[in-house]
Design a protein around this motif. Structure first.
Motif, PDB file in Angstrom:
ATOM      1  N   GLU A  52       0.571  -0.937   0.138  1.00  0.00           N
ATOM      2  CA  GLU A  52      -0.013   0.210   0.067  1.00  0.00           C
ATOM      3  C   GLU A  52       1.200   1.243   0.047  1.00  0.00           C
ATOM      4  OE1 GLU A  52      -3.006   0.261  -0.147  1.00  0.00           O
ATOM      5  OE2 GLU A  52      -3.717  -1.954  -0.102  1.00  0.00           O
ATOM      6  N   GLY A  53       0.238   2.190  -0.502  1.00  0.00           N
ATOM      7  CA  GLY A  53       1.403   3.385  -0.946  1.00  0.00           C
ATOM      8  C   GLY A  53       2.299   3.299  -2.256  1.00  0.00           C
ATOM      9  N   TYR A  54       2.389   2.069  -2.701  1.00  0.00           N
ATOM     10  CA  TYR A  54       3.308   2.162  -3.852  1.00  0.00           C
ATOM     11  C   TYR A  54       3.377   3.411  -4.590  1.00  0.00           C
ATOM     12  CZ  TYR A  54       5.583  -0.486  -7.533  1.00  0.00           C
ATOM     13  OH  TYR A  54       6.217  -0.174  -9.280  1.00  0.00           O
ATOM     14  N   ASN A  55       4.101   4.131  -5.615  1.00  0.00           N
ATOM     15  CA  ASN A  55       3.608   5.306  -6.098  1.00  0.00           C
ATOM     16  C   ASN A  55       4.862   4.456  -7.484  1.00  0.00           C
ATOM     17  OD1 ASN A  55       4.709   7.928  -7.798  1.00  0.00           O
ATOM     18  ND2 ASN A  55       2.424   7.650  -7.369  1.00  0.00           N
ATOM     19  N   GLN A  56       4.092   4.199  -8.500  1.00  0.00           N
ATOM     20  CA  GLN A  56       5.237   3.457  -9.871  1.00  0.00           C
ATOM     21  C   GLN A  56       6.048   4.464 -10.312  1.00  0.00           C
ATOM     22  OE1 GLN A  56       3.458   2.229 -13.219  1.00  0.00           O
ATOM     23  NE2 GLN A  56       4.612   1.038 -14.674  1.00  0.00           N
ATOM     24  N   ASP A  57       5.475   5.862 -10.712  1.00  0.00           N
ATOM     25  CA  ASP A  57       6.836   6.944 -11.064  1.00  0.00           C
ATOM     26  C   ASP A  57       7.828   7.061  -9.687  1.00  0.00           C
ATOM     27  OD1 ASP A  57       4.783   7.567 -12.864  1.00  0.00           O
ATOM     28  OD2 ASP A  57       4.072   9.245 -12.087  1.00  0.00           O
ATOM     29  N   ALA A  58       7.593   6.356  -8.628  1.00  0.00           N
ATOM     30  CA  ALA A  58       8.931   6.602  -7.508  1.00  0.00           C
ATOM     31  C   ALA A  58       9.962   5.387  -7.594  1.00  0.00           C
ATOM     32  CB  ALA A  58       8.031   7.320  -6.103  1.00  0.00           C
ATOM     33  N   ASP A  59       9.342   4.935  -8.225  1.00  0.00           N
ATOM     34  CA  ASP A  59      10.144   3.268  -7.684  1.00  0.00           C
ATOM     35  C   ASP A  59      11.046   2.812  -9.296  1.00  0.00           C
ATOM     36  OD1 ASP A  59      10.642   0.121  -7.778  1.00  0.00           O
ATOM     37  OD2 ASP A  59       8.797  -0.482  -8.067  1.00  0.00           O
ATOM     38  N   LEU A  60      12.081   2.999  -8.767  1.00  0.00           N
ATOM     39  CA  LEU A  60      13.418   3.253  -9.837  1.00  0.00           C
ATOM     40  C   LEU A  60      14.207   1.745 -10.176  1.00  0.00           C
ATOM     41  CD1 LEU A  60      15.451   6.429  -9.416  1.00  0.00           C
ATOM     42  CD2 LEU A  60      13.733   6.012 -11.059  1.00  0.00           C
ATOM     43  N   GLY A  61      14.146   0.719  -8.941  1.00  0.00           N
ATOM     44  CA  GLY A  61      14.103  -0.520  -9.081  1.00  0.00           C
ATOM     45  C   GLY A  61      15.609  -0.679  -8.696  1.00  0.00           C
ATOM     46  N   LEU A  62      15.818   0.165  -7.274  1.00  0.00           N
ATOM     47  CA  LEU A  62      16.808  -0.055  -6.691  1.00  0.00           C
ATOM     48  C   LEU A  62      17.955  -0.517  -5.807  1.00  0.00           C
ATOM     49  CD1 LEU A  62      18.111   3.483  -7.693  1.00  0.00           C
ATOM     50  CD2 LEU A  62      19.283   2.020  -9.145  1.00  0.00           C
ATOM     51  N   GLY A  63      16.277  -0.929  -4.830  1.00  0.00           N
ATOM     52  CA  GLY A  63      16.570  -1.547  -3.688  1.00  0.00           C
ATOM     53  C   GLY A  63      17.015  -3.091  -3.452  1.00  0.00           C
ATOM     54  N   CYS A  64      17.005  -3.446  -2.603  1.00  0.00           N
ATOM     55  CA  CYS A  64      17.381  -5.765  -2.609  1.00  0.00           C
ATOM     56  C   CYS A  64      16.501  -5.535  -0.779  1.00  0.00           C
ATOM     57  CB  CYS A  64      18.711  -4.961  -2.127  1.00  0.00           C
ATOM     58  SG  CYS A  64      20.140  -4.435  -0.189  1.00  0.00           S
ATOM     59  N   GLY A  65      15.602  -5.426  -1.007  1.00  0.00           N
ATOM     60  CA  GLY A  65      14.299  -5.349  -0.193  1.00  0.00           C
ATOM     61  C   GLY A  65      13.785  -4.516   0.540  1.00  0.00           C
ATOM     62  N   LEU A  66      12.301  -4.424   1.525  1.00  0.00           N
ATOM     63  CA  LEU A  66      11.210  -4.311   1.706  1.00  0.00           C
ATOM     64  C   LEU A  66      11.458  -3.448   3.122  1.00  0.00           C
ATOM     65  CD1 LEU A  66       9.021  -6.674  -0.123  1.00  0.00           C
ATOM     66  CD2 LEU A  66      10.135  -4.194  -0.897  1.00  0.00           C
ATOM     67  N   PRO A  67      11.758  -2.937   3.000  1.00  0.00           N
ATOM     68  CA  PRO A  67      11.784  -2.584   4.674  1.00  0.00           C
ATOM     69  C   PRO A  67      11.294  -1.812   5.331  1.00  0.00           C
ATOM     70  CG  PRO A  67      13.735  -0.813   3.418  1.00  0.00           C
ATOM     71  CD  PRO A  67      13.564  -2.084   2.527  1.00  0.00           C
ATOM     72  N   THR A  68      10.585  -0.924   5.055  1.00  0.00           N
ATOM     73  CA  THR A  68       9.314   0.111   5.306  1.00  0.00           C
ATOM     74  C   THR A  68       7.954  -1.357   5.712  1.00  0.00           C
ATOM     75  OG1 THR A  68       8.550   0.034   3.017  1.00  0.00           O
ATOM     76  CG2 THR A  68       9.221   1.759   4.066  1.00  0.00           C
ATOM     77  N   GLN A  69       8.131  -2.035   4.639  1.00  0.00           N
ATOM     78  CA  GLN A  69       7.454  -3.222   5.509  1.00  0.00           C
ATOM     79  C   GLN A  69       7.529  -4.434   6.391  1.00  0.00           C
ATOM     80  OE1 GLN A  69       7.523  -7.356   3.001  1.00  0.00           O
ATOM     81  NE2 GLN A  69       5.502  -7.367   2.969  1.00  0.00           N
ATOM     82  N   PHE A  70       8.715  -3.961   7.421  1.00  0.00           N
ATOM     83  CA  PHE A  70       8.856  -4.555   8.785  1.00  0.00           C
ATOM     84  C   PHE A  70       9.779  -2.713   9.567  1.00  0.00           C
ATOM     85  CE2 PHE A  70      10.267  -7.239   5.337  1.00  0.00           C
ATOM     86  CZ  PHE A  70      10.296  -8.577   6.035  1.00  0.00           C
ATOM     87  N   ALA A  71       9.048  -2.548   8.873  1.00  0.00           N
ATOM     88  CA  ALA A  71      10.130  -1.172   9.508  1.00  0.00           C
ATOM     89  C   ALA A  71       8.670  -1.047  11.300  1.00  0.00           C
ATOM     90  CB  ALA A  71      10.269  -0.246   8.889  1.00  0.00           C
TER      91      ALA A  71
END
Length: 267
Positions: A52-71
């Motif tokens: 939830e809250g995902y915005n395609q324009d802001a996703d540059l595909g540069l991460g290695c995890g999902l820290p906000t999911q665990f925060a």
């Protein structure tokens, strides 16, 4: 070997170029449009689209995890994202903290800040802001943040101890962070350590897992917990850009494991 300033300039240049691109880093590459070195930036990315809250324009595909999911972000929290890029994790965090919270993104690429501010303007959020700055010297007040997140960024900072000291400074007493990053167990061949693409792609900036966790503890954090781990496999085609074919198998054996980890700790 490059010094700290040279490494920071390298990262600034690479990620500013990505910010100014019109394509998503992990989505632009097919057999016709780009070379295999682009894999360095994309082979670690996790899928964000279900959050939830995902915005395609802001996703540059540069991460290695999902820290906000665990925060463990709560309504009304102040959340700080280190190396916020185009705002991907900030917008996911904003969904969790709601209208009453505040989300701050910090990035030292002016081009990334410009792109992130354009994204937040389109979304119309009044409680998400992006600040230009170095995460070794955060433009954030002490004891003011409830949750720090970061996604595959500390690898890009030569002096990681300074970053953890800054995280400790800005967090409120009892507050916490959840950070996704790359660590290794083994040794990277010198040719991979020296490769600019491998450093800017987070691979050769990785340190030993145990050293990484010790830096967190030395900064004063408690309850250090690994929330997620996943192996990162470097394709032979990528390794062969920097190693002779005969050295690829030997290098893979010596490298041991390259892992994406998500780490939680409390002040």
């Amino acid at each position: 070997m490059r010094n700290e300033q040279e490494l920071k300039e390298l990262v600034h240049s690479k990620y500013s170029a990505i910010a100014q691109s019109t394509s998503k880093a992990s989505g632009c590459c097919d057999t016709s449009c780009c070379g295999p070195s682009d894999e360095v930036y994309t082979l670690m990315a996790d899928e964000y689209t279900h959050l939830e809250g995902y915005n395609q324009d802001a996703d540059l595909g540069l991460g290695c995890g999902l820290p906000t999911q665990f925060a463990k972000i709560k309504t009304g929290d102040t959340v700080l994202d280190l190396g916020s890029g185009a705002g991907n994790d900030c917008f996911v965090a904003r969904h969790e903290t709601g209208d009453k919270g505040l989300v701050i993104g910090v990035d030292f690429s002016e081009a990334m800040i410009t792109r992130a501010r354009a994204n937040v303007a389109k979304l119309g959020f009044q409680n998400v802001e992006f600040r230009h700055g170095d995460i070794e010297n955060l433009p954030v007040a002490s004891n003011s943040v409830d949750v720090v997140v970061s996604n595959c960024v500390l690898n890009l900072v030569p002096n990681k101890a300074n970053v953890f000291a800054e995280i400790y400074r800005v967090l409120k007493p009892g507050a916490h962070f959840s950070i996704s990053d790359i660590v290794i167990e083994g040794d990277l061949p010198p040719s991979l350590q020296e490769a600019a693409e491998m450093y800017a792609g987070c691979v050769s900036g990785a340190i030993q897992r145990q050293d990484y966790l010790q830096l967190i503890e030395k900064a004063g954090f408690k309850n250090v917990t690994l929330q997620k781990e996943k192996p990162i496999l470097l394709p032979d085609e990528l390794l062969q850009q920097y190693l002779s074919p005969a050295d690829v198998e030997l290098a893979k054996a010596k490298m041991g494991e390259i892992m994406s980890i998500t780490v939680y700790a409390e002040k």
